[in-house]
Design a protein around this motif. Structure first.
Motif, PDB file in Angstrom:
ATOM      1  N   GLN A  86     -48.000 -33.626 -23.728  1.00 13.89           N
ATOM      2  CA  GLN A  86     -46.659 -33.087 -23.972  1.00 13.89           C
ATOM      3  C   GLN A  86     -46.108 -32.393 -22.736  1.00 13.89           C
ATOM      4  N   LEU A  87     -46.992 -31.675 -22.033  1.00 15.84           N
ATOM      5  CA  LEU A  87     -46.564 -30.992 -20.807  1.00 15.84           C
ATOM      6  C   LEU A  87     -46.131 -32.003 -19.753  1.00 15.84           C
ATOM      7  N   HIS A  88     -46.901 -33.086 -19.641  1.00 14.31           N
ATOM      8  CA  HIS A  88     -46.535 -34.144 -18.690  1.00 14.31           C
ATOM      9  C   HIS A  88     -45.199 -34.768 -19.066  1.00 14.31           C
ATOM     10  N   GLN A  89     -44.992 -35.022 -20.357  1.00 12.14           N
ATOM     11  CA  GLN A  89     -43.734 -35.614 -20.813  1.00 12.14           C
ATOM     12  C   GLN A  89     -42.564 -34.679 -20.554  1.00 12.14           C
ATOM     13  N   GLN A  90     -42.791 -33.380 -20.798  1.00 11.72           N
ATOM     14  CA  GLN A  90     -41.719 -32.413 -20.583  1.00 11.72           C
ATOM     15  C   GLN A  90     -41.371 -32.318 -19.104  1.00 11.72           C
ATOM     16  N   ARG A  91     -42.406 -32.291 -18.260  1.00 14.92           N
ATOM     17  CA  ARG A  91     -42.164 -32.211 -16.818  1.00 14.92           C
ATOM     18  C   ARG A  91     -41.473 -33.462 -16.297  1.00 14.92           C
ATOM     19  N   SER A  92     -41.774 -34.591 -16.889  1.00 12.90           N
ATOM     20  CA  SER A  92     -41.165 -35.846 -16.439  1.00 12.90           C
ATOM     21  C   SER A  92     -39.792 -36.079 -17.051  1.00 12.90           C
ATOM     22  N   GLY A  93     -39.440 -35.252 -18.068  1.00 12.49           N
ATOM     23  CA  GLY A  93     -38.140 -35.413 -18.717  1.00 12.49           C
ATOM     24  C   GLY A  93     -38.140 -36.393 -19.865  1.00 12.49           C
ATOM     25  N   SER A  94     -39.286 -36.925 -20.241  1.00 13.03           N
ATOM     26  CA  SER A  94     -39.347 -37.891 -21.346  1.00 13.03           C
ATOM     27  C   SER A  94     -39.522 -37.206 -22.693  1.00 13.03           C
ATOM     28  N   ALA A  95     -39.627 -35.877 -22.686  1.00 10.29           N
ATOM     29  CA  ALA A  95     -39.693 -35.097 -23.920  1.00 10.29           C
ATOM     30  C   ALA A  95     -39.087 -33.733 -23.651  1.00 10.29           C
ATOM     31  N   ALA A 118     -31.183 -41.979 -26.446  1.00  8.19           N
ATOM     32  CA  ALA A 118     -32.107 -41.629 -27.524  1.00  8.19           C
ATOM     33  C   ALA A 118     -33.101 -42.758 -27.792  1.00  8.19           C
ATOM     34  N   ASN A 119     -32.645 -43.998 -27.672  1.00 11.08           N
ATOM     35  CA  ASN A 119     -33.555 -45.138 -27.865  1.00 11.08           C
ATOM     36  C   ASN A 119     -34.601 -45.199 -26.763  1.00 11.08           C
ATOM     37  N   GLN A 120     -34.206 -44.820 -25.562  1.00 14.44           N
ATOM     38  CA  GLN A 120     -35.122 -44.868 -24.425  1.00 14.44           C
ATOM     39  C   GLN A 120     -36.046 -43.649 -24.378  1.00 14.44           C
ATOM     40  N   TYR A 121     -35.521 -42.504 -24.826  1.00 20.56           N
ATOM     41  CA  TYR A 121     -36.303 -41.261 -24.791  1.00 20.56           C
ATOM     42  C   TYR A 121     -36.249 -40.594 -26.169  1.00 20.56           C
ATOM     43  N   PRO A 122     -36.930 -41.160 -27.139  1.00 21.66           N
ATOM     44  CA  PRO A 122     -36.839 -40.658 -28.522  1.00 21.66           C
ATOM     45  C   PRO A 122     -37.386 -39.252 -28.710  1.00 21.66           C
ATOM     46  N   GLN A 123     -38.174 -38.746 -27.757  1.00 22.60           N
ATOM     47  CA  GLN A 123     -38.760 -37.417 -27.906  1.00 22.60           C
ATOM     48  C   GLN A 123     -37.904 -36.319 -27.263  1.00 22.60           C
ATOM     49  N   VAL A 124     -36.747 -36.699 -26.744  1.00 21.51           N
ATOM     50  CA  VAL A 124     -35.816 -35.703 -26.197  1.00 21.51           C
ATOM     51  C   VAL A 124     -34.797 -35.356 -27.279  1.00 21.51           C
ATOM     52  N   VAL A 125     -34.687 -34.073 -27.583  1.00 21.74           N
ATOM     53  CA  VAL A 125     -33.736 -33.594 -28.593  1.00 21.74           C
ATOM     54  C   VAL A 125     -32.492 -33.084 -27.881  1.00 21.74           C
ATOM     55  N   ILE A 126     -31.328 -33.654 -28.240  1.00 25.41           N
ATOM     56  CA  ILE A 126     -30.059 -33.232 -27.632  1.00 25.41           C
ATOM     57  C   ILE A 126     -29.251 -32.457 -28.664  1.00 25.41           C
ATOM     58  N   GLN A 282     -36.189 -30.716 -17.051  1.00 22.95           N
ATOM     59  CA  GLN A 282     -36.290 -32.111 -16.637  1.00 22.95           C
ATOM     60  C   GLN A 282     -35.593 -33.057 -17.606  1.00 22.95           C
ATOM     61  N   ALA A 283     -35.613 -32.743 -18.902  1.00 25.37           N
ATOM     62  CA  ALA A 283     -34.940 -33.605 -19.874  1.00 25.37           C
ATOM     63  C   ALA A 283     -33.441 -33.651 -19.595  1.00 25.37           C
ATOM     64  N   ALA A 284     -32.851 -32.499 -19.240  1.00 25.95           N
ATOM     65  CA  ALA A 284     -31.422 -32.453 -18.931  1.00 25.95           C
ATOM     66  C   ALA A 284     -31.132 -33.182 -17.624  1.00 25.95           C
ATOM     67  N   ALA A 285     -32.013 -33.027 -16.648  1.00 27.74           N
ATOM     68  CA  ALA A 285     -31.843 -33.742 -15.379  1.00 27.74           C
ATOM     69  C   ALA A 285     -31.912 -35.245 -15.602  1.00 27.74           C
ATOM     70  N   ARG A 286     -32.798 -35.669 -16.505  1.00 20.07           N
ATOM     71  CA  ARG A 286     -32.921 -37.103 -16.801  1.00 20.07           C
ATOM     72  C   ARG A 286     -31.659 -37.619 -17.493  1.00 20.07           C
ATOM     73  N   LEU A 287     -31.107 -36.824 -18.417  1.00 20.11           N
ATOM     74  CA  LEU A 287     -29.878 -37.231 -19.087  1.00 20.11           C
ATOM     75  C   LEU A 287     -28.732 -37.315 -18.091  1.00 20.11           C
TER      76      LEU A 287
END
Length: 308
Positions: A86-95, A118-126, A282-287
């Motif tokens: 989860q930490l890796h996903q959060q740091r990468s922006g995929s969660a 959302a389809n590409q990154y289903p674990q990111v909550v907007i 990172q999730a916001a940067a990815r968006l």
């Protein structure tokens, strides 16, 4: 048992001995001496208050307390493994989660983009907030969100604004309106028409007012409305003319007539904005990168549309 005396190292030694079945093999795998491993096991047994191993046929066997501790250690290992993922996903922006605030007009631009994201990154909550310009400006000033979408960004040293897509503004009329039959118009020919306007302070209104001022022109008739949807429907009903974004009109242009008026469409852009003092996860940067990439190739569907 005093859990405060436990350490990951003690539990790691215990798990390795339990899995190896003897101290010698566990010592080699842990790169420790046999006496050190034996002392670690003794200390752990004293903390638990129960013996953890029995010697049976030259092999260590877990006691009942040892079995319980072994299951607990496996549970801890699994949770730590999940945490690392989860930490890796959060740091990468995929969660993770983020907050996005947009002005009303952006509701015509964002739905498909957010669905694709959302389809590409289903674990990111907007968490999405929509409001008029004044409301979204207030949220920006209070740093309530990570990203903002404006067609007329705020100014100031704390504003980081990046243009992401053109936002051309067209003059539109009801179907069958006399002006829709003209191949080319001067704005002065529309002076007798009623114009349906957004409220003062909206980006479209500011752009239109600025253009009118540059032309030393005033509207003779106008009516104010607080949403583009209300304006679009009112134009369709024959209440008046209006200035609307190409994004607002996309997919709806068959219901209205886009007028061919000299000087139009007016030039405008959509901007992704962030507050300089607000940390961007990172999730916001990815968006942000996703929106910029997806809109980079946008083509104005009305650019070559003939008047009807």
């Amino acid at each position: 048992m005093d859990a405060r005396q436990l350490s990951f190292r003690l539990l790691q030694v215990f798990r390795q001995v339990a899995q190896s079945g003897n101290i010698t093999a566990a010592s080699r795998l842990l790169h420790l001496t046999q006496p050190t491993v034996s002392l670690q096991l003794k200390k752990l047994s004293e903390i638990i208050g129960e013996p953890l191993f029995d010697y049976q046929q030259q092999k260590l066997q877990l006691t009942a307390a040892g079995e319980l501790l072994y299951q607990a250690v496996l549970d801890i290992d699994e949770r730590i493994s999940e945490f690392n993922l989860q930490l890796h996903q959060q740091r990468s922006g995929s969660a993770g989660s983020l907050s996005l605030a947009v002005v009303n007009t952006a509701q015509y631009l964002l739905p498909q983009l957010l669905a694709d994201f959302a389809n590409q990154y289903p674990q990111v909550v907007i968490n999405l907030h929509i409001g008029n310009r004044a409301h979204i400006l207030s949220r920006f000033e209070q740093q309530q969100d990570h990203l903002y979408l404006f067609s007329h960004p705020p100014r100031g040293e704390y504003v980081q604004a990046t243009p992401v897509v053109k936002n051309p503004l067209y003059l539109v009329a009801p179907k069958g309106h006399w002006a829709s039959k003209q191949p080319q118009l001067n704005f002065s020919q529309l002076s007798a028409e009623r114009f349906l306007l957004r409220e003062p302070g909206s980006a479209t209104r500011m752009t239109f007012d600025s253009w009118l001022s540059s032309q030393a022109t005033e509207l003779k008739q106008s009516m104010q409305m607080e949403s583009n949807e209300a304006i679009r429907l009112s134009v369709n009903a024959g209440l008046g003319l209006a200035l609307l974004s190409a994004h607002t009109l996309q997919g709806q242009q068959h219901l209205l007539s886009v007028l061919q008026v000299k000087g139009f469409p007016l030039s405008s852009h959509w901007y992704l904005v962030q507050h300089a003092n607000k940390r961007l996860p990172q999730a916001a940067a990815r968006l942000s990168a996703f929106i910029s990439q997806q809109l980079a190739g946008w083509q104005d569907p009305l650019a070559q549309a003939p008047s009807s």
